[in-house]
Design an enzyme around this catalytic site. Structure first.
Site, short mmCIF file in Angstrom:
data_model
loop_
_atom_site.label_atom_id
_atom_site.label_comp_id
_atom_site.label_asym_id
_atom_site.label_seq_id
_atom_site.Cartn_x
_atom_site.Cartn_y
_atom_site.Cartn_z
N THR A 138 0.83 -1.21 0.00
CA THR A 138 0.00 0.00 0.00
C THR A 138 0.86 1.26 0.00
OG1 THR A 138 -1.46 1.29 1.46
CG2 THR A 138 -0.11 -0.34 2.53
N ASP A 139 0.28 2.35 -0.47
CA ASP A 139 1.00 3.65 -0.41
C ASP A 139 1.09 4.16 1.03
OD1 ASP A 139 -1.69 4.36 -0.02
OD2 ASP A 139 -1.70 5.95 -1.53
N GLU A 140 0.31 3.55 1.95
CA GLU A 140 0.29 4.07 3.33
C GLU A 140 1.62 3.88 4.05
OE1 GLU A 140 -3.38 3.43 5.44
OE2 GLU A 140 -4.47 3.11 3.58
N TYR B 80 -1.66 -0.54 10.98
CA TYR B 80 -1.82 -1.19 9.66
C TYR B 80 -0.63 -0.89 8.77
CZ TYR B 80 -3.27 -1.66 4.76
OH TYR B 80 -3.30 -1.95 3.42
N LYS C 42 2.37 -3.36 7.25
CA LYS C 42 2.63 -3.54 5.81
C LYS C 42 4.07 -3.14 5.48
CE LYS C 42 0.13 -4.64 2.95
NZ LYS C 42 -0.28 -5.99 2.42
P1 NAD Z 1 -9.63 -7.40 2.25
O1 NAD Z 1 -9.61 -7.14 3.70
O2 NAD Z 1 -10.86 -7.15 1.46
O3 NAD Z 1 -9.22 -8.92 1.96
C1 NAD Z 1 -8.23 -9.59 2.67
C2 NAD Z 1 -8.40 -11.08 2.44
O4 NAD Z 1 -7.37 -11.77 3.16
C3 NAD Z 1 -9.75 -11.63 2.97
O5 NAD Z 1 -10.33 -12.49 2.02
C4 NAD Z 1 -9.35 -12.41 4.23
O6 NAD Z 1 -10.19 -13.50 4.50
C5 NAD Z 1 -7.94 -12.86 3.87
N1 NAD Z 1 -7.13 -13.09 5.06
C6 NAD Z 1 -6.99 -12.27 6.15
N2 NAD Z 1 -6.18 -12.84 7.07
C7 NAD Z 1 -5.79 -14.04 6.54
C8 NAD Z 1 -4.94 -15.08 6.99
N3 NAD Z 1 -4.35 -15.02 8.20
N4 NAD Z 1 -4.74 -16.15 6.19
C9 NAD Z 1 -5.34 -16.24 4.98
N5 NAD Z 1 -6.17 -15.27 4.50
C10 NAD Z 1 -6.39 -14.20 5.27
O7 NAD Z 1 -8.38 -6.58 1.67
P2 NAD Z 1 -8.20 -5.85 0.27
O8 NAD Z 1 -8.70 -4.46 0.37
O9 NAD Z 1 -8.68 -6.74 -0.82
O10 NAD Z 1 -6.61 -5.76 0.24
C11 NAD Z 1 -5.84 -6.82 -0.31
C12 NAD Z 1 -4.36 -6.46 -0.23
O11 NAD Z 1 -4.12 -5.24 -0.92
C13 NAD Z 1 -3.87 -6.22 1.21
O12 NAD Z 1 -2.58 -6.77 1.31
C14 NAD Z 1 -3.84 -4.71 1.35
O13 NAD Z 1 -2.85 -4.31 2.26
C15 NAD Z 1 -3.50 -4.30 -0.08
N6 NAD Z 1 -3.98 -2.96 -0.49
C16 NAD Z 1 -5.30 -2.63 -0.32
C17 NAD Z 1 -5.75 -1.37 -0.77
C18 NAD Z 1 -7.20 -0.97 -0.65
O14 NAD Z 1 -7.52 0.20 -0.95
N7 NAD Z 1 -8.11 -1.85 -0.27
C19 NAD Z 1 -4.86 -0.48 -1.37
C20 NAD Z 1 -3.51 -0.87 -1.52
C21 NAD Z 1 -3.09 -2.12 -1.09
P1 TYD Z 2 -10.59 4.23 4.42
O1 TYD Z 2 -11.57 3.86 3.35
O2 TYD Z 2 -10.68 3.57 5.75
O3 TYD Z 2 -9.13 4.04 3.79
P2 TYD Z 2 -7.68 4.51 4.36
O4 TYD Z 2 -7.78 4.88 5.77
O5 TYD Z 2 -6.89 3.25 4.16
O6 TYD Z 2 -7.25 5.63 3.46
O7 TYD Z 2 -10.69 5.80 4.65
C1 TYD Z 2 -10.53 6.72 3.57
C2 TYD Z 2 -10.62 8.12 4.15
O8 TYD Z 2 -11.97 8.33 4.64
C3 TYD Z 2 -9.70 8.34 5.34
O9 TYD Z 2 -9.22 9.69 5.30
C4 TYD Z 2 -10.61 8.16 6.55
C5 TYD Z 2 -11.97 8.65 6.03
N1 TYD Z 2 -13.15 7.99 6.66
C6 TYD Z 2 -14.17 8.78 7.21
O10 TYD Z 2 -14.10 10.03 7.20
N2 TYD Z 2 -15.24 8.14 7.78
C7 TYD Z 2 -15.34 6.78 7.83
O11 TYD Z 2 -16.33 6.25 8.38
C8 TYD Z 2 -14.30 5.99 7.23
C9 TYD Z 2 -14.36 4.50 7.25
C10 TYD Z 2 -13.22 6.64 6.65
#
Ligand code: NAD
Ligand code: TYD
Length: 359
Positions: free
Chosen positions: A141-143, A166, A170
């Site tokens: 992630t970019d975070e 988090y 990562k």
């Molecule tokens: P998500 O939470 O929707 O999915 C995570 C999946 O991992 C779920 O299906 C869960 O059951 C599985 N999981 C969790 N713990 C586990 C374990 N111990 N063993 C096996 N499986 C397990 O997450 P997402 O949003 O799809 O993100 C997927 C990946 O991409 C993550 O690594 C996250 O850090 C990264 N990412 C997400 C975003 C975003 O905006 N959602 C952006 C950049 C990177």
């Molecule tokens: P989120 O979707 O949790 O992603 P991330 O924290 O990984 O960027 O949140 C996106 C932005 O929205 C973040 O600045 C937090 C804000 N946010 C709210 O203002 N209210 C909410 O209920 C949630 C879940 C997020």
């Protein structure tokens, strides 16, 4: 070692972790459909965030298998690798929600750091000394880069500076992947992506949570003053980028992936309200009246913005849909998939919601 040596024409066994989650399900679908010569294994523990309903349309494909299991269970993972000798790993399984990491940081360390190390060890045990044609792809992630001020972008050279449990977990897992590359010569790629949105997104993150609340006429809890900025990318464009980097990216490299699409939360929420009023046939302004400013998230990062020049120049990737198109498709998906939404928002979801929003 730096040359890509992943050939799409060969039979390969690919392990995708976290494939029942939001991004993982789009990646699994893309690989199963695009590469019939591959055997795709989806390993997922099916936590609250994992849902096999996300993959109903491909579950019977002959090149697809689901394995229920936990990446932190070392004996199980070692045995799985011994049985299948995966040529490639695309690792998405993680605890992924910042707010949950504030409540339970240890769970994030366990899955995101220890779980990644257990996969790295199993991959190393299987292939050390015989790395040709193998690749460990870690999705991050970019975070990890921390927070930007009002200007500037994260590049691949930006120093890591994570602020939440988090992002710290990562960042740590990224370092271990890199360390296995340096120490054992393990071929790896890492991508650091901005905020995703789209179908199958669990309604605890901003966009799906607010879509669900607008549908149900519930308050829209905006943290702080709402002047936080995120760079949004449509999930299918992320899956396309993952496919490209897995096959064409250079070993031992990192690529940033972003949407070129920065929005302040409050502006995004107002746009979503307008679009939803229109879709639901409600009078303009109805959904905006649900906006409620609530207590800020502790350690809230002000701004994320990705410079995606490298992946664009080297691999020719750029987002295929505009934000307006992506949001439109996303809202339609939630409106058309009421059963999915009801399924994931019953039971444990209600307990989390009460704890987070004191509802
Ligand atoms: P998500 O939470 O929707 O999915 C995570 C999946 O991992 C779920 O299906 C869960 O059951 C599985 N999981 C969790 N713990 C586990 C374990 N111990 N063993 C096996 N499986 C397990 O997450 P997402 O949003 O799809 O993100 C997927 C990946 O991409 C993550 O690594 C996250 O850090 C990264 N990412 C997400 C975003 C975003 O905006 N959602 C952006 C950049 C990177
Ligand atoms: P989120 O979707 O949790 O992603 P991330 O924290 O990984 O960027 O949140 C996106 C932005 O929205 C973040 O600045 C937090 C804000 N946010 C709210 O203002 N209210 C909410 O209920 C949630 C879940 C997020």
């Amino acid at each position: 070692m730096n040359n890509n040596d992943i050939k799409t024409s060969e039979n390969k066994k690919i392990l995708i972790t976290g494939g029942a989650g939001f991004i993982g399900s789009h990646v699994v679908r893309r690989f199963v459909r695009s590469y019939p010569e591959y055997q795709i294994f989806n390993l997922d523990a099916l936590t609250y965030a994992g849902n096999l309903e996300n993959l109903k349309d491909i579950e019977n494909e002959t090149n697809y298998s689901f394995v229920k299991g936990d990446i932190t269970d070392a004996p199980f993972i070692d045995q799985l690798f011994e049985n299948h000798k995966f040529d490639g790993v695309i690792h998405l399984a993680a605890e992924s929600h910042v707010d949950r990491s504030i409540h339970d940081p240890l769970a994030f360390a366990k899955t995101n750091i220890l779980g990644t190390m257990i996969l790295l060890n199993a991959f190393k045990t299987t292939w050390e000394g015989n790395w040709k044609g193998k690749r460990f792809y870690h999705i991050s992630t970019d975070e990890v880069y921390g927070s930007l001020g009002d200007t500037g972008f994260f590049t691949e050279e930006t120093a890591y500076d994570p602020n939440s449990p988090y992002s710290a977990s990562k960042a740590s897992s990224d370092h271990f992947v890199r360390a296995y590359g340096e120490t054992y010569g393990m071929p790896y790629v890492i991508t650091n992506c901005s905020n995703n949105y789209g179908p199958n997104h669990f309604p605890e993150k901003l966009i799906p949570l607010f879509i669900n609340n607008i549908i149900n006429n519930k308050p829209l809890p905006v943290y702080g003053d709402g002047n936080y900025t995120r760079d949004w990318l449509y999930v299918i464009d992320h899956a396309i980028a993952i496919d490209l980097v897995f096959h064409k990216g250079k070993n031992q490299e990192t690529y940033n992936i972003g949407g070129f699409n920065e929005w302040k939360n409050i502006d995004l929420v107002k746009l979503l309200c307008r679009l939803m009023d229109n879709k639901l046939g409600r009078e303009e302004g109805t959904s905006e009246r649900l906006i409620t400013y609530v207590k800020d998230r502790p350690g809230h990062d002000l701004r994320y913005a990705i410079d995606a020049t490298k992946i664009n120049k080297e691999l020719g990737w750029k987002p295929s849909v505009t934000f307006e198109e992506g949001l439109d498709k996303t809202i339609d998906w939630y409106l058309d998939n009421e059963e999915w939404l009801q399924g994931v928002t019953s039971g444990a979801y209600q307990q989390y919601y009460k704890k987070q929003y004191k509802d």
